[in-house]
Design a protein around this motif. Structure first.
Motif, PDB file in Angstrom:
ATOM      1  N   SER A 156      -2.610  -7.005 -11.441  1.00 43.97           N
ATOM      2  CA  SER A 156      -2.080  -5.789 -12.032  1.00 43.97           C
ATOM      3  C   SER A 156      -2.296  -5.914 -13.530  1.00 43.97           C
ATOM      4  O   SER A 156      -2.613  -6.984 -14.029  1.00 43.97           O
ATOM      5  CB  SER A 156      -0.595  -5.605 -11.695  1.00 43.97           C
ATOM      6  N   GLN A 183       1.999  -2.331 -10.269  1.00 42.27           N
ATOM      7  CA  GLN A 183       2.574  -2.616  -8.956  1.00 42.27           C
ATOM      8  C   GLN A 183       4.093  -2.651  -9.060  1.00 42.27           C
ATOM      9  O   GLN A 183       4.638  -3.220  -9.999  1.00 42.27           O
ATOM     10  CB  GLN A 183       2.120  -3.984  -8.447  1.00 42.27           C
ATOM     11  N   ASN A 188       6.099  -4.132  -3.923  1.00 40.87           N
ATOM     12  CA  ASN A 188       5.217  -4.502  -2.813  1.00 40.87           C
ATOM     13  C   ASN A 188       5.637  -5.850  -2.231  1.00 40.87           C
ATOM     14  O   ASN A 188       6.196  -6.689  -2.929  1.00 40.87           O
ATOM     15  CB  ASN A 188       3.767  -4.574  -3.283  1.00 40.87           C
TER      16      ASN A 188
END
Length: 126
Positions: free
Chosen positions: A87, A73, A76
């Motif tokens: 993740s 990731q 975000n």
């Protein structure tokens, strides 16, 4: 009173995909309504996923992955979310396959909303 059917919407999930790249997405759930999603994005099986500059609002379990999946990731934003936000591992570099542009995650809701919904120009000729 008749039984009510409430469907749980299916959001993007990737199952055994070598290169799953999700970016500039706006995922919104409305807590307190009759319809709630069980997750935002889901990496399943042996998926290698990169998830970038997406905006998650109101989700329980915004990002989840199986123990065998890898999920990276970057950039975000999570607003009023709870539960699993996972993740782990090394996925891949999307720019090795194609070029793309990331929008700032805080602008994604307005960008997506401005291009969605009923549009009178669709289906007409110029």
């Amino acid at each position: 009173m008749e039984p009510r059917r409430v469907d749980l919407p299916r959001n993007p999930s990737a199952d055994n995909i070598a290169h799953a790249h999700l970016y500039n997405n706006y995922l919104q759930d409305d807590p307190g309504t009759d319809i709630n999603s069980s997750y935002g994005n889901y990496a399943r099986g042996n998926t290698k996923m990169v998830l970038e500059n997406s905006y998650f609002q109101g989700f329980k379990n915004p990002v989840i992955k199986d123990s065998t999946a890898t999920l990276v990731q970057r950039g975000n934003l999570f607003v009023n979310t709870s539960g699993r936000n996972e993740s782990g591992g090394t996925a891949f570099d999307p720019k090795a396959y194609y070029s793309y542009s990331l929008d700032p995650a805080d602008r994604v809701p307005s960008i997506v909303s401005s291009g969605s919904g009923p549009t009178s120009a669709i289906g007409t000729t110029g």
